[in-house]
Design an enzyme around this catalytic site. Structure first.
Site, short mmCIF file in Angstrom:
data_model
loop_
_atom_site.label_atom_id
_atom_site.label_comp_id
_atom_site.label_asym_id
_atom_site.label_seq_id
_atom_site.Cartn_x
_atom_site.Cartn_y
_atom_site.Cartn_z
N SER A 70 -5.31 -5.72 -0.74
CA SER A 70 -4.04 -6.41 -0.45
C SER A 70 -3.09 -5.59 0.42
CB SER A 70 -3.33 -6.79 -1.75
OG SER A 70 -3.16 -5.65 -2.57
N ASP B 81 7.02 -5.04 -4.17
CA ASP B 81 6.87 -5.55 -5.54
C ASP B 81 6.33 -4.39 -6.38
OD1 ASP B 81 4.14 -5.39 -4.98
OD2 ASP B 81 3.82 -7.55 -4.89
N HIS C 226 3.01 -3.06 -4.14
CA HIS C 226 2.88 -2.96 -2.68
C HIS C 226 4.08 -2.33 -2.00
CE1 HIS C 226 0.29 -6.38 -3.98
NE2 HIS C 226 -0.58 -5.66 -3.29
#
Ligand SMILES: *[C@@H]1O[C@H](CO)[C@@H](O)[C@H](O)[C@H]1NC(C)=O
Ligand SMILES: *[C@@H]1O[C@H](CO)[C@@H](O)[C@H](O)[C@H]1NC(C)=O
Ligand SMILES: *[C@@H]1O[C@H](CO)[C@@H](O)[C@H](O)[C@H]1NC(C)=O
Ligand SMILES: *[C@@H]1O[C@H](CO)[C@@H](O)[C@H](O)[C@H]1NC(C)=O
Ligand SMILES: *[C@@H]1O[C@H](CO)[C@@H](O)[C@H](O)[C@H]1NC(C)=O
Length: 362
Positions: A40, A328, A331
């Protein structure tokens, strides 16, 4: 005259558009293509096309982009996007958004929640593990790219000059080893053996990438996982980094350094570069002011479970995202990604033994 002017204006607009994401509006790219693999941290929207809970297809993800949400797990650009800009290339589009590719400037195969081991992240739904990413890249080379070159030598030349960047391994810990209720790897392997298991698989995938024609490969270390808000806020009652978890990441990264050196030594003409994101990330988290940041420990967006999870859809993020390291609970913000990408491009102590600026010249 009027017509000529508007034609040149159109051409200019077209060129500017075609170069979207590039700093070299009037220059040419310094590498033919950028191919992106991993998790991600690099996903530019592949998970939008997959049945999974691991998605970032809602605001405030993507707030920095004029078009808003893209599927990136951050407020704006990733490290991969910055590197594309520095190379003078467009952002690599998600491979799952494209059926038959005519794109020669690179594609992005990265997929949130996945990792090196096939079972990693699977409890969240479908994602592309590293083997599946290699399968897709093989398909790109054989079915899409080969038709664009006069002969196999031209294709080989193009691939050998392209830059390949990889961020993978974080989820083999976050979405596997560190989840003993869901996965049994921590019962089966002590940390060094688990890292060794990952290195075996990784080497195998890199050998395949080499055999398909890749020569310039940059792999980033996994981050200081114990400092991610998801772990720091649940494991260290002071909210600081959980150093035991950071140690797991260091064991992986130490083996990674040796593995990449060995791959360069073993595969003729290859250059495997280590992106030392862990040390620079840890420094920015613990000394944010040094990097023009103010907050190294709290997520900017409003997350589920008191700052330990993903952003709550549509909830208002913090006032100054650029002052935070974390977007978040897992990340980086765009500004944190900029620190790492800039270091890797220009600094041989961050991307080693060669920074990307030198790697393209080899
Ligand atoms: C661990 O889980 C795998 C499936 O994920 C299973 O095949 C294996 O037998 C388990 N091993 C142990 C020691 O529990
Ligand atoms: C908690 O954070 C402090 C300060 O950084 C550190 O010294 C300590 O080792 C951490 N505790 C754990 C359990 O990681
Ligand atoms: C180096 O790579 C070769 C070939 O892949 C492998 O056989 C050997 O075990 C590796 N050595 C180390 C130290 O990783
Ligand atoms: C969130 O944090 C507040 C204050 O620290 C606490 O009162 C509350 O119980 C926490 N909620 C959850 C879901 O952990
Ligand atoms: C790299 O360094 C050069 C010269 O110091 C500078 O002009 C350039 O902007 C830097 N590039 C990046 C991406 O930081």
């Amino acid at each position: 005259m009027g017509i000529k002017l508007s034609i040149s204006l159109l051409i200019f607009l077209f060129l500017s558009f075609a170069n979207f994401g590039s700093v070299l509006i009037d220059g040419s790219p310094i590498a033919p293509a950028l191919y992106v693999f991993g998790d991600s941290l690099f996903d530019s929207g592949n998970n939008n096309f997959l049945p999974t809970l691991a998605k970032a297809d809602f605001l405030p993800y993507g707030v920095n982009f004029a078009k808003g949400v893209t599927g990136r797990f951050t407020n704006g650009k990733t490290v991969a996007d910055f590197i594309a800009e520095f190379l003078g290339l467009p952002y690599a589009p998600p491979c799952l958004s494209i059926h038959k590719s005519t794109i020669l400037t690179g594609l992005n195969y990265a997929s949130g929640s996945c990792g090196i081991l096939p079972e990693t992240g699977s409890r969240l739904g479908k994602c592309l593990n590293l083997k599946e990413q290699m399968d897709l890249f093989e398909k790109t080379v054989r079915s899409d790219l080969s038709g664009h070159f006069k002969n196999p030598n031209d294709l080989a030349e193009y691939l050998s000059k392209s830059i390949f960047i990889v961020s993978v391994g974080n989820n083999d810990f976050l979405n596997n080893y560190l989840q003993p209720k869901l996965y049994n790897t921590s019962k089966r392997y002590p940390p060094p053996q688990f890292a060794q298991l990952l290195m075996g698989d990784l080497s195998h995938h890199f050998e395949r990438l080499y055999n398909l024609g890749a020569r310039k490969i940059v792999m980033f270390e996994i981050g200081p996982l114990g400092c991610t808000p998801s772990i720091a806020k649940t494991q260290n009652h002071s909210g600081n980094c959980a150093e035991g978890t950071n140690k797991l990441a260091s064991i992986f990264n130490d083996k990674l350094r040796a593995t990449l050196a060995n791959l360069t030594f073993t595969f003729q003409g290859s250059l495997f570069v280590l992106g030392r994101a862990n040390g620079i990330g840890y420094d920015a988290i613990t000394s944010p002011l040094k990097y023009g940041l103010e907050d190294g420990s709290n997520p900017c967006c409003t997350t589920w479970n008191n700052g330990t999870s993903a952003c709550i859809p549509w909830a208002k993020p913090c006032f100054q995202p650029n002052s935070h390291f974390f977007w978040d609970a897992f990340h980086l913000t765009e500004s944190a990604s900029s620190v790492i990408a800039t270091g890797c491009f220009n600094d041989t102590t961050v991307c080693t033994p060669l920074n990307i600026k030198k790697l393209v010249q080899v």
